[in-house]
Motif scaffolding. Sequence first.
Motif, PDB file in Angstrom:
ATOM      1  N   ASP A   7       2.753 -18.876  -6.925  1.00 34.81           N
ATOM      2  CA  ASP A   7       1.321 -18.781  -7.162  1.00 34.81           C
ATOM      3  C   ASP A   7       0.804 -17.585  -6.379  1.00 34.81           C
ATOM      4  O   ASP A   7       0.982 -17.537  -5.156  1.00 34.81           O
ATOM      5  CB  ASP A   7       0.642 -20.066  -6.695  1.00 34.81           C
ATOM      6  N   ALA A   8       0.200 -16.638  -7.047  1.00 32.32           N
ATOM      7  CA  ALA A   8      -0.099 -15.359  -6.398  1.00 32.32           C
ATOM      8  C   ALA A   8      -1.565 -15.018  -6.461  1.00 32.32           C
ATOM      9  O   ALA A   8      -2.157 -15.046  -7.520  1.00 32.32           O
ATOM     10  CB  ALA A   8       0.696 -14.257  -7.088  1.00 32.32           C
ATOM     11  N   GLY A   9      -2.183 -14.686  -5.330  1.00 35.92           N
ATOM     12  CA  GLY A   9      -3.570 -14.275  -5.375  1.00 35.92           C
ATOM     13  C   GLY A   9      -4.142 -13.849  -4.044  1.00 35.92           C
ATOM     14  O   GLY A   9      -3.691 -14.304  -3.001  1.00 35.92           O
ATOM     15  N   PHE A  10      -5.129 -12.998  -4.074  1.00 35.64           N
ATOM     16  CA  PHE A  10      -5.841 -12.580  -2.869  1.00 35.64           C
ATOM     17  C   PHE A  10      -6.850 -13.647  -2.457  1.00 35.64           C
ATOM     18  O   PHE A  10      -7.498 -14.253  -3.304  1.00 35.64           O
ATOM     19  CB  PHE A  10      -6.597 -11.274  -3.125  1.00 35.64           C
ATOM     20  N   THR A  11      -7.014 -13.842  -1.151  1.00 31.83           N
ATOM     21  CA  THR A  11      -8.131 -14.636  -0.648  1.00 31.83           C
ATOM     22  C   THR A  11      -9.308 -13.724  -0.344  1.00 31.83           C
ATOM     23  O   THR A  11     -10.454 -14.159  -0.371  1.00 31.83           O
ATOM     24  CB  THR A  11      -7.739 -15.404   0.627  1.00 31.83           C
ATOM     25  N   SER A  12      -9.022 -12.463  -0.028  1.00 32.28           N
ATOM     26  CA  SER A  12     -10.057 -11.443   0.127  1.00 32.28           C
ATOM     27  C   SER A  12      -9.434 -10.104  -0.221  1.00 32.28           C
ATOM     28  O   SER A  12      -8.242  -9.890   0.006  1.00 32.28           O
ATOM     29  CB  SER A  12     -10.600 -11.411   1.565  1.00 32.28           C
ATOM     30  N   VAL A  13     -10.238  -9.215  -0.791  1.00 28.19           N
ATOM     31  CA  VAL A  13      -9.716  -7.910  -1.175  1.00 28.19           C
ATOM     32  C   VAL A  13     -10.830  -6.874  -1.127  1.00 28.19           C
ATOM     33  O   VAL A  13     -11.975  -7.176  -1.454  1.00 28.19           O
ATOM     34  CB  VAL A  13      -9.071  -7.949  -2.587  1.00 28.19           C
ATOM     35  N   ASP A  14     -10.478  -5.670  -0.678  1.00 31.41           N
ATOM     36  CA  ASP A  14     -11.410  -4.556  -0.585  1.00 31.41           C
ATOM     37  C   ASP A  14     -10.715  -3.338  -1.178  1.00 31.41           C
ATOM     38  O   ASP A  14      -9.612  -2.984  -0.759  1.00 31.41           O
ATOM     39  CB  ASP A  14     -11.773  -4.303   0.879  1.00 31.41           C
ATOM     40  N   PHE A  15     -11.354  -2.694  -2.177  1.00 33.16           N
ATOM     41  CA  PHE A  15     -10.748  -1.553  -2.836  1.00 33.16           C
ATOM     42  C   PHE A  15     -11.143  -0.219  -2.196  1.00 33.16           C
ATOM     43  O   PHE A  15     -10.896   0.839  -2.764  1.00 33.16           O
ATOM     44  CB  PHE A  15     -11.094  -1.556  -4.327  1.00 33.16           C
ATOM     45  N   GLY A  16     -11.701  -0.278  -1.005  1.00 35.52           N
ATOM     46  CA  GLY A  16     -12.014   0.948  -0.283  1.00 35.52           C
ATOM     47  C   GLY A  16     -10.778   1.523   0.399  1.00 35.52           C
ATOM     48  O   GLY A  16      -9.727   0.879   0.497  1.00 35.52           O
ATOM     49  N   LYS A  17     -10.899   2.741   0.890  1.00 38.73           N
ATOM     50  CA  LYS A  17      -9.795   3.426   1.562  1.00 38.73           C
ATOM     51  C   LYS A  17      -9.586   2.820   2.955  1.00 38.73           C
ATOM     52  O   LYS A  17     -10.507   2.802   3.773  1.00 38.73           O
ATOM     53  CB  LYS A  17     -10.098   4.918   1.694  1.00 38.73           C
ATOM     54  N   PRO A  18      -8.379   2.314   3.249  1.00 36.26           N
ATOM     55  CA  PRO A  18      -8.128   1.780   4.590  1.00 36.26           C
ATOM     56  C   PRO A  18      -8.176   2.892   5.633  1.00 36.26           C
ATOM     57  O   PRO A  18      -7.900   4.064   5.334  1.00 36.26           O
ATOM     58  CB  PRO A  18      -6.717   1.190   4.483  1.00 36.26           C
ATOM     59  N   ALA A  19      -8.491   2.543   6.857  1.00 33.91           N
ATOM     60  CA  ALA A  19      -8.496   3.517   7.941  1.00 33.91           C
ATOM     61  C   ALA A  19      -7.095   4.079   8.146  1.00 33.91           C
ATOM     62  O   ALA A  19      -6.090   3.352   8.017  1.00 33.91           O
ATOM     63  CB  ALA A  19      -8.985   2.858   9.231  1.00 33.91           C
ATOM     64  N   ALA A  20      -7.002   5.352   8.448  1.00 36.21           N
ATOM     65  CA  ALA A  20      -5.699   5.998   8.632  1.00 36.21           C
ATOM     66  C   ALA A  20      -4.899   5.324   9.736  1.00 36.21           C
ATOM     67  O   ALA A  20      -3.661   5.242   9.669  1.00 36.21           O
ATOM     68  CB  ALA A  20      -5.895   7.474   8.953  1.00 36.21           C
ATOM     69  N   SER A  21      -5.584   4.805  10.753  1.00 37.48           N
ATOM     70  CA  SER A  21      -4.894   4.153  11.866  1.00 37.48           C
ATOM     71  C   SER A  21      -4.158   2.887  11.445  1.00 37.48           C
ATOM     72  O   SER A  21      -3.274   2.415  12.166  1.00 37.48           O
ATOM     73  CB  SER A  21      -5.900   3.825  12.968  1.00 37.48           C
ATOM     74  N   THR A  22      -4.504   2.347  10.279  1.00 38.67           N
ATOM     75  CA  THR A  22      -3.830   1.149   9.785  1.00 38.67           C
ATOM     76  C   THR A  22      -2.335   1.363   9.660  1.00 38.67           C
ATOM     77  O   THR A  22      -1.534   0.440   9.861  1.00 38.67           O
ATOM     78  CB  THR A  22      -4.405   0.744   8.409  1.00 38.67           C
ATOM     79  N   PHE A  23      -1.930   2.592   9.347  1.00 41.21           N
ATOM     80  CA  PHE A  23      -0.534   2.882   9.064  1.00 41.21           C
ATOM     81  C   PHE A  23       0.175   3.574  10.232  1.00 41.21           C
ATOM     82  O   PHE A  23       1.311   4.025  10.086  1.00 41.21           O
ATOM     83  CB  PHE A  23      -0.439   3.740   7.805  1.00 41.21           C
ATOM     84  N   ASP A  24      -0.497   3.646  11.368  1.00 44.84           N
ATOM     85  CA  ASP A  24       0.119   4.243  12.559  1.00 44.84           C
ATOM     86  C   ASP A  24       1.005   3.210  13.255  1.00 44.84           C
ATOM     87  O   ASP A  24       0.638   2.030  13.369  1.00 44.84           O
ATOM     88  CB  ASP A  24      -0.942   4.721  13.547  1.00 44.84           C
TER      89      ASP A  24
END
Length: 428
Positions: free
Chosen positions: A271-288
């Motif tokens: 069973d697959a689904g988001f509980t919350s989702v935002d289609f904005g650009k994540p902060a660059a620091s997210t991937f640091d």
Amino acid sequence: MAPYAAEDSQDGGGAGTGTGRRRAARYAVPAAVIGVAAATIGLVPALADSGDPDLPKTTAQELLRKIAASDTEQLSGTVKIHTDLGLPSLGGGAAGMLGGAGGGEGGGEGPSSADPKAKLTELATGTHTLRVAADGPDRQKLSILEDAAEYSVIHNGSDVWAYDSKSNEAYHAKDTGRHDAAGDRAKQREDELPATPKELTDEILKASGDTTSFSVDGTSQVAGRDAYRLQIKPKQSGSTVGAITIAVDAKTGTPLKFTLTPASGGAAVVDAGFTSVDFGKPAASTFDFKPAKGTKVTEADELKGKELKDHELPGKGERPGDHPQRAPKGAEGVEGAEGLKVIGEGWTSIAELKLPEGAGLAGGGAAKGDVPADAQKFLDSLGDRVKGDFGTGTVYSTRLVNVLITEDGKAYAGAVTKEALVKAAEAR
């Protein structure tokens, strides 16, 4: 990728379904279903869908086009994971009887607790909470939230990091775009693990052919967003798949929820689904990510020697291509795997494989004697003994995937009923 051609008909049998797609569907449907259900991620919302939004009417064909045309590359959100194959617990004594799967040489556990190959398979059962983020093809992050701990896989440009806070261990690989060496094969396997409803949807839709029907099953709200419900069903009888329902974001075409229910009824297998989702650009620091002092770091290059040894290095004077059968399974696709044959097509495809000597599985002929008595008793208790023109064998069943192992050392597997496996073995 475009998982389904825009000109395909609603029932999947239109002119847009070419010979190549039909040929791929012979083996890709069961592979996709097995992979999604048994070795990858099912995403389930913490709360049930709410509302029944009044959206403009649409057809299944138009909805398939909308998914194919979706260009969502940036998002962040929270998901929950629940997968229910109906497997018995293999913890404790059972795991020990089976040779301590997951521990030591050949047990499937990597030298680092942060190795994604071992860690992500834990999502195949039970319920888990995830955070996901993406910013184009070069930056993604997936975090598994645990009690007082967190496990993350981060792809940022040419680097792939995995970090397990519980053990304070990290795993590092370079994303060079090559998949010809052992370390790159490990990275490739990571890439193949679906981590969002869209990836799960793509795995199913790209494998669909004229054996599949599509329809629109109303509307819903997922993570506060209006969505259409696309329903996918096998046309063939004998499949253990009942239906797949995908909630498609009405605005972006992004799949928000993926539900796979078995033909036997009951709760969803995946069973697959988001509980919350935002289609904005994540902060660059997210991937640091930079390992802190004291963190044990394992480099993927360090694993190459062991991986290559497992798949047999060429002998002196030999070239890597001299023994294509030594390539790891999956390197050349399902049809290229040594000894693998595909019976049937579409949702009722069955994979037939000759087991290696000493495989140690119940019903495996001479190999059966290699299994400790307690382990053999445990394995026998999991399966049902069957007889046919092929002799005798044992069927191991889950709520989705069934496997028949015969005494002559052959295995038949698929998202099909036990009767279909027996029939296929009798016809060989």
